[in-house]
Design a protein around this motif. Structure first.
Motif: not given
Length: 789
Positions: A165-171, A329-332, A352-354
């Motif tokens: 996993v490069s980055k996971h964001v869930e808001l 990728g973090l920003v993407t 929920d983006s991974t």
């Protein structure tokens, strides 16, 4: 209403502009048209060497050993380097520095560079590359993002979680589940967005030289001069003041030159080692390996609305294929969710983006970075909701209009908003009411809308310094030279600052000279990305010009013994508004001011106000202003062959004030072209071996003039309270909604929903066959439901 800047200061003559709002050629237009513009590959220095790279033939492998002795012994070879010579990791974002200029211990995609050679010419360098002996230990290669998400041995990069996993964001904002349950209508579906690349005319090129005093100068085809400067200091362990980075004329970028790249570090290192200038020009194939193009995404959306078509909730789950390195990728990952919440009002929203690493060329920012893919999925679903409610697709968009001077569900501040006018304009221009749903089978119209940022509130490395700076130098001849760190990548940013300064100082454009993107000469600017240049550099230019104008007006008022309000600078002259006989050329006014104030010059800057929601990641996607766009696309679909033809596209774009309508129209047309091209033809594809399917412009399909639709660019001006003279972005926003509008037009034409890009004839025929099978099954007598017993 008079134009005002970010501080509320009124423009010098209200709305009576002399330069702004009128069509002007670009300041570098003639140089480019005549061939006199100097690009990176045009630079020839005495004693210059030529460098080439050896690239990995494996998708994923440990490097057991590298032997470069035979290469170094070759005639004409002056230097050979490997990853051990440049072991320091770098990356454009400080928290994800996972690249090295040359692979150290491990390669992560076919094309990952492992060594570089500097020789008297490219042929000698290539002969030497063939003699470098590399022993690899192959590893399992991840070419499917789903596998990369699920499997953890081996990992592509080491991390504390032991995964890929490069980055996971869930808001989440609001009660999404309850809102969906209470919705009158819900739709859900899966969408797939393919990868695409920039295909700029000019390949990447860099030239490095170390002078007698030890100063390293790098000329590079970059769109982020300042970040390259920082990265070189970091990787080479040099004091930043010992490095100079210059961007020559650039032959296109579209986001593809917004990372520091391996060739920049390798040229610099080889120049240090050999004591001679070094140039590296990548081939077209190498540019495809460097990539940094559009991220492939797998998107699952659920959307709900009430009986009147007002949205109730949107729920998104996104899997992002990031390729082999982090890049932006973090920003993407954040952008894939944060930038969807306009131009419509979302009562509740969750994403929920991974982003995962795979053994493919690294993905990064491409025009409309991070938000083109989600916009495609959502705008198609919005049409599906309209269909279920028997609403006109334009009407449902009107009913959900976000409005102006408001805040989105995720805390983004909206200032000016011309989206409703955009809808009105394309509806009238396309004769939507008369034609939508009423054209013959095979022909259709589709609508979509979008919103995009005008610069980002978030500098890539945290600091409180200005995001853009300008310096002005005044010559006694009447010439004003603008020094800007901004990167002109063909969009005309150097021209924009010239227009703004000319307007403020009442000069003709031939009295303005622009020096740009040279770290020795120009103040810091963070680069050409996120559509920040016109807004941020433009405001800085106005700031500097108004400081200078104030000095000139004050000096003239004193010299003429009149009140400052009587002095005006306009049309290359200074004049007294109450005495028509008192007027002098601008150069004389500058000379009087120089007597009064000493040597003339000024500086200006811009920094964003504090923006964004009060939560982790709330500032990512926050912008000082947002542009708004609507597209209507007309299609012809051949039901026999599956071929899609796009005869015409109408695009209305709210750019705030159009500083130069000709440049704005050009940006709209370029965005529409790129969007339609991605939808129908382009695909950056890697096969099941990890090998690029076609790293050439012969194999990478792009529209020619014959394939390009007629484009009607419609400029909508919602004067923004904080933009330079009210301007907002125009370079990226006009792309987003072109793709879903095309998909929606295909549904109007032949009744099929295409949810997987690109829209090839094979996919059209498959969808038509499935539609026919469904319709046949539903009309069969055997399909009649049996009553419950």
């Amino acid at each position: 209403m008079a134009a005002r800047d970010q501080h509320g200061s009124e423009a010098p003559w209200g709305e009576q502009f002399q330069v702004i709002g009128k069509p002007h050629p670009k300041v570098d237009g003639l140089a480019k048209a005549t061939g006199s513009a100097v690009y990176a590959d045009d630079i020839q220095l005495p004693g210059m060497l030529h460098a080439k790279m050896l690239r990995s033939p494996h998708s994923h492998a440990n490097i057991v050993s590298i032997d470069t002795k035979k290469a170094l012994d070759q005639p004409g070879v002056h230097g050979v380097i490997t990853g051990q010579d440049l072991p320091t990791r770098y990356g454009v974002i400080p928290w994800t520095m996972d690249e090295t200029a040359l692979a150290v211990n491990k390669v992560r995609f076919i094309g990952d560079p492992v060594a570089a050679v500097a020789a008297v010419d490219e042929d000698a360098a290539n002969r030497a590359l063939a003699l470098i002996e590399v022993e690899y230990e192959e590893l399992h290669a991840y070419l499917d993002p789903n596998e990369a998400l699920e499997r953890t041995d081996p990992t592509i990069h080491e991390n504390r979680h032991g995964n890929n996993v490069s980055k996971h964001v869930e808001l989440a904002f609001g009660d999404v589940e309850n809102e969906l349950e209470g919705s009158h209508v819900t739709v859900e579906g899966d969408f797939s967005f393919h990868g695409s690349t920039h295909a700029a005319i000019e390949p990447h090129c860099a030239v490095a030289q170390v002078d007698a005093a030890g100063l390293l100068t790098l000329w590079s085809s970059t769109q982020i001069t300042h970040y390259v400067h920082r990265a070189l200091a970091h990787v080479l362990d040099l004091p930043a003041h010992r490095i100079r980075v210059i961007q020559p004329s650039l032959g296109g970028a579209f986001g593809g030159k917004s990372d520091p790249f391996a060739l920049e570090f390798c040229c610099a290192k080889l120049a240090q080692l050999t004591g001679r200038p070094v140039k590296m020009l990548w081939t077209r194939e190498e540019v495809f390996y460097a990539h940094r193009g559009r991220h492939p995404m797998q998107l699952s959306y659920r959307s709900g609305a009430d009986k009147d078509g007002k949205l109730t909730a949107v729920d998104a789950k996104i899997l992002i294929d990031g390729g082999s390195y982090s890049s932006f990728g973090l920003v993407t990952t954040y952008y894939s969710g944060q930038l969807l919440t306009g131009p419509y009002a979302f009562p509740s929203y969750r994403f929920d983006s991974t982003r995962v690493f795979t053994n493919k060329p690294p993905c990064g920012p491409k025009r409309g970075h991070g938000s083109v893919q989600p916009r495609f999925a959502f705008e198609v679903q919005l049409d599906e909701i309209a269909e279920k409610l028997n609403l006109d697709p334009i009407e449902i968009r009107r009913r959900n209009h976000l409005g102006e001077h408001t805040t989105t569900v995720n805390g983004q501040r909206i200032t000016s908003n011309g989206f409703m006018e955009c809808l009105d304009k394309v509806e009238a221009a396309s004769e939507w009411k008369e034609r939508h749903g009423k054209l013959p089978i095979g022909r259709g119209l589709g609508i979509a809308g979008s919103m995009y940022i005008s610069g980002t509130n978030y500098p890539i490395y945290p600091n409180d310094m200005p995001q853009a700076g300008i310096q002005l130098k005044v010559d006694r001849s009447g010439l004003v030279t603008i020094f800007t760190g901004g990167n002109d990548i063909g969009q005309g940013s150097n021209s924009v600052v010239a227009y703004l300064v000319a307007e403020e100082l009442g000069l003709e454009l031939d009295c303005i000279r622009v020096i740009a993107a040279d770290t020795d000469l120009c103040p810091v600017d963070l680069g050409a990305y996120s559509s920040r240049v016109t807004f941020m550099v433009g405001n800085a230019a106005i700031d500097a010009a108004r400081k200078l104008r104030k000095q000139v007006v004050e000096a003239l008022a004193s010299h003429w013994d009149v009140h400052e309000k009587r002095v005006r600078l306009v049309g290359g002259h200074a004049l007294d508004l109450e005495n028509s006989e008192r007027h002098i050329p601008s150069r004389e006014a500058f000379q009087i001011a120089e007597v009064h104030f000493d040597t003339l010059g000024s500086t200006g800057s811009y920094n964003t106000p504090k923006l964004g929601g009060d939560y982790r990641g709330g500032s990512i996607g926050a912008s000082p202003a947002y542009s708004f766009t609507s597209h209507i696309v007309e299609v012809d679909v051949d039901v026999e062959t599956g071929q899609i033809r796009v005869p015409k596209v109408w695009c209305a774009h709210d750019c705030g004030r159009a500083l130069n309508p000709m440049l704005v129209a050009g940006q709209i047309e370029g965005s529409v072209y790129m969007g339609i091209a991605e939808a129908l033809l382009e695909e950056h594809k890697v096969n099941h071996f990890g090998l690029h399917a076609g790293p050439s412009l012969l194999d990478y399909r792009m529209p020619t003039m014959v394939d390009t639709p007629e484009i009607e660019a419609i400029i909508v001006e919602s004067i923004d309270p904080e933009g330079p003279y009210g301007a907002k972005e125009a370079g990226e926003g006009p792309l987003h909604s072109a793709i879903p509008a095309l998909s929606n037009a295909i549904f109007d034409a032949v009744g099929i929903r295409l949810r997987e890009l690109p829209f090839t004839p094979a996919k059209v025929l498959k969808a038509l066959a499935e539609k026919e099978a469904r319709e046949g099954a539903s009309s069969s007598p055997d399909s009649t439901p049996t009553p419950a017993s």
